[in-house]
Design a protein around this motif. Structure first.
Motif, short mmCIF file in Angstrom:
data_model
loop_
_atom_site.label_atom_id
_atom_site.label_comp_id
_atom_site.label_asym_id
_atom_site.label_seq_id
_atom_site.Cartn_x
_atom_site.Cartn_y
_atom_site.Cartn_z
N VAL A 1 0.40 10.63 -4.40
CA VAL A 1 0.54 9.99 -3.08
C VAL A 1 1.78 9.09 -3.04
O VAL A 1 2.08 8.38 -4.00
N LEU A 2 2.47 9.15 -1.93
CA LEU A 2 3.58 8.24 -1.65
C LEU A 2 3.14 7.31 -0.53
O LEU A 2 2.74 7.77 0.56
N PHE A 3 3.19 6.00 -0.80
CA PHE A 3 2.77 4.99 0.18
C PHE A 3 3.99 4.22 0.68
O PHE A 3 4.96 4.03 -0.06
N ASP A 4 3.91 3.73 1.91
CA ASP A 4 4.95 2.83 2.39
C ASP A 4 4.58 1.40 2.04
O ASP A 4 3.56 1.15 1.40
N ASP A 5 5.41 0.44 2.47
CA ASP A 5 5.16 -0.95 2.09
C ASP A 5 3.99 -1.58 2.83
O ASP A 5 3.64 -2.73 2.57
N LYS A 6 3.38 -0.83 3.73
CA LYS A 6 2.17 -1.32 4.41
C LYS A 6 0.93 -0.61 3.91
O LYS A 6 -0.16 -0.76 4.48
N GLY A 7 1.10 0.21 2.87
CA GLY A 7 -0.04 0.90 2.29
C GLY A 7 -0.42 2.18 3.01
O GLY A 7 -1.46 2.79 2.71
N LYS A 8 0.41 2.62 3.94
CA LYS A 8 0.11 3.85 4.67
C LYS A 8 0.61 5.06 3.90
O LYS A 8 1.64 5.00 3.23
N ALA B 1 -7.99 2.91 2.82
CA ALA B 1 -9.22 2.34 3.40
C ALA B 1 -9.62 3.08 4.67
O ALA B 1 -10.80 3.35 4.91
N GLU B 2 -8.62 3.45 5.49
CA GLU B 2 -8.91 4.19 6.73
C GLU B 2 -9.38 5.61 6.43
O GLU B 2 -10.25 6.13 7.14
N VAL B 3 -8.86 6.21 5.36
CA VAL B 3 -9.34 7.54 4.96
C VAL B 3 -10.79 7.46 4.51
O VAL B 3 -11.62 8.31 4.87
N ASN B 4 -11.12 6.42 3.75
CA ASN B 4 -12.52 6.24 3.32
C ASN B 4 -13.45 6.05 4.50
O ASN B 4 -14.55 6.60 4.53
N ALA C 1 -5.39 6.92 -7.14
CA ALA C 1 -3.94 6.86 -6.90
C ALA C 1 -3.57 5.56 -6.20
O ALA C 1 -2.53 4.95 -6.49
N ASN C 2 -4.41 5.11 -5.30
CA ASN C 2 -4.15 3.87 -4.58
C ASN C 2 -4.18 2.67 -5.53
O ASN C 2 -3.36 1.76 -5.42
N ASP C 3 -5.11 2.71 -6.46
CA ASP C 3 -5.24 1.60 -7.42
C ASP C 3 -4.08 1.56 -8.42
O ASP C 3 -3.72 0.47 -8.90
#
Length: 334
Positions: free
Chosen positions: A162-169, A255-258, A325-327
Motif C-alpha cells: 500500500v502507498l499512503f499519502d500524508d493524510k493516511g489515504k 479506518a474507512e475501509v474497515n 500494512a497500515n501499522d
C-alpha cells in the motif's frame, strides 16, 4: 485758408483725445478751480486682469515597442510590402508596431516588429512536496478444506502493498495471495515418492510457485477453462475481482475501509450481493440490512457486479493484511 487750417487742427485734437485709452486720461483740473470739500475722490483705475494661465498639454508617453522578431527597413520599403513579405496583413503589422507615429512614414534603419514574442507564463507557485508512505503487510492462515476431499487443505499467505499519502489515504493498493497446497510438495503425503531434486533446486532457485495474480486466468476461478463457460456470478477472474476492490478503496483511509467492510459485508466476508437478488436464497436476502438507503444499494449493485469474493475468510485475509500494512508503513525517500 486760415479757416480751413483751423478746422483741420480742431479735428486732429478730437481724434487724439479719443485715441487715448480710458485708463490713461489726464486730469488737468487744479485745486484752485475745485474746492477741496466738494471734490469727489478719484478711484484708482483697476489693474487689468492677467490672462488665466493655460496648462500645456501633457506630452504623450512614447509608445513602447512590442518585443519580438524585427525587420530593418531599407530604402523603398512600405508597410504593406513588409507585411506581405512576412505573410501577414497590414493591420496586423500596424498593431505590432504602436511606436510608429505615422504608419505612412517609415525610414531606412527603422526596426519593425514582424512577430511578437509570446508572453512567458507566470511561474507556478512553489508547492511543498507531499510525503508518501509505503506499507507492506503479510498474514498467513491455514485453511482446513478437508470437506472437499483429501489433500485439499492449504496454507495461504495474503500480502498487501500500500502507498499512503500524508493524510493516511490510500493512493495505491495491491493485494495478492500465495496459496500453498500439498500438490506443490512432492512427497508431502507420500514420502516414498519424494523428489529430492525438487528440494535441492528450491534451495538455490526458490520454489517454482506463482501467486494468484501471477497465475492470472490460469487460476480459473470462473471455471471457464475447466467447464468451457464462466459460471461464477460476476464472470470475472480472481485478479479482476480484486482489482475492483482495490479501485474502490483508493482515497479512503484504512479506518474507512474497515468501516466499509463492517457495514457492507456479511458474516461470510463478502459484500451483500445486491446485483444478484434473484439468485440469492431467502436467508441471504434476509441478511441484507433493511436500513440501506437507495444510494447505498446502488453502490453495492455497482460493486457486486464486478466482485463478489470474500475480503476476509479462511481462504484469504485481505483486511488483516491491509491493517498490517497500515501499522508498518514507512516514509518513502526519493
Amino acid at each position: 485758408m486760415k479757416k480751413t487750417l483751423a478746422i483741420i487742427l480742431s479735428a486732429s485734437l478730437v481724434l487724439s483725445a479719443t485715441a487715448l485709452p480710458a485708463f490713461a486720461a489726464v486730469d488737468t483740473t487744479t485745486s484752485s478751480t475745485i474746492p477741496a470739500e466738494s471734490a469727489a475722490p478719484v478711484a484708482a483705475p483697476a489693474a487689468p486682469k492677467a490672462p488665466a494661465a493655460t496648462k500645456a498639454p501633457a506630452a504623450a508617453a512614447p509608445a513602447t515597442m512590442i518585443k519580438g522578431d524585427t525587420y530593418t527597413v531599407v530604402s523603398g520599403d512600405v508597410l504593406w510590402r513588409i507585411a506581405q513579405k512576412h505573410n501577414m496583413t497590414t493591420d496586423a503589422l500596424i498593431k505590432l508596431n504602436p511606436q510608429l507615429k505615422n504608419t505612412n512614414l517609415i525610414f531606412p534603419g527603422d526596426k519593425i516588429v514582424v512577430k511578437a514574442t509570446p508572453a512567458a507564463a507566470p511561474a507556478a507557485p512553489a508547492v511543498a512536496a507531499k510525503k508518501l508512505y509505503q506499507g507492506v503487510g503479510m498474514v498467513a492462515n491455514y485453511r482446513d478444506n478437508s470437506a472437499r476431499g483429501a489433500n485439499n487443505d492449504n496454507l495461504n499467505i495474503t500480502t498487501a502493498s500500500v502507498l499512503f499519502d500524508d493524510k493516511g489515504k490510500i493512493v495505491e493498493l495491491e493485494w495478492d495471495v500465495v496459496e500453498i497446497t500439498p500438490k506443490m510438495f512432492p512427497g508431502w503425503m507420500d514420502p516414498a515418492a519424494e523428489d529430492k531434486s525438487f528440494y535441492k533446486d528450491a534451495q538455490t532457485k526458490g520454489f517454482p510457485w506463482e501467486t494468484k495474480r501471477e497465475e492470472g486466468y490460469a487460476y480459473d476461478m470462473t471455471h471457464l477453462k475447466a467447464k468451457g463457460a464462466a459460471d461464477n456470478l460476476s464472470k470475472k477472474e480472481w485478479f479482476e475481482q480484486l482489482d475492483v476492490y482495490e479501485e474502490l478503496f483508493k482515497g479512503m483511509t484504512v479506518a474507512e475501509v474497515n468501516d466499509w467492510f463492517a457495514k457492507y459485508c456479511g458474516p461470510d466476508g463478502r459484500p451483500y450481493k445486491m446485483a444478484y437478488l434473484d439468485k440469492l436464497t431467502d436467508a441471504q436476502k434476509a441478511a441484507i440490512p433493511a436500513t440501506f438507503t437507495d444510494a447505498e444499494k446502488k453502490m453495492l449493485v455497482d460493486v457486486t457486479t464486478g466482485a463478489t469474493m470474500a475480503l476476509q475468510d479462511p481462504h484469504s485475509r485481505f483486511i488483516d493484511a491491509l491493517n498490517k500494512a497500515n501499522d508498518d508503513q514507512k516514509e518513502v525517500k526519493f
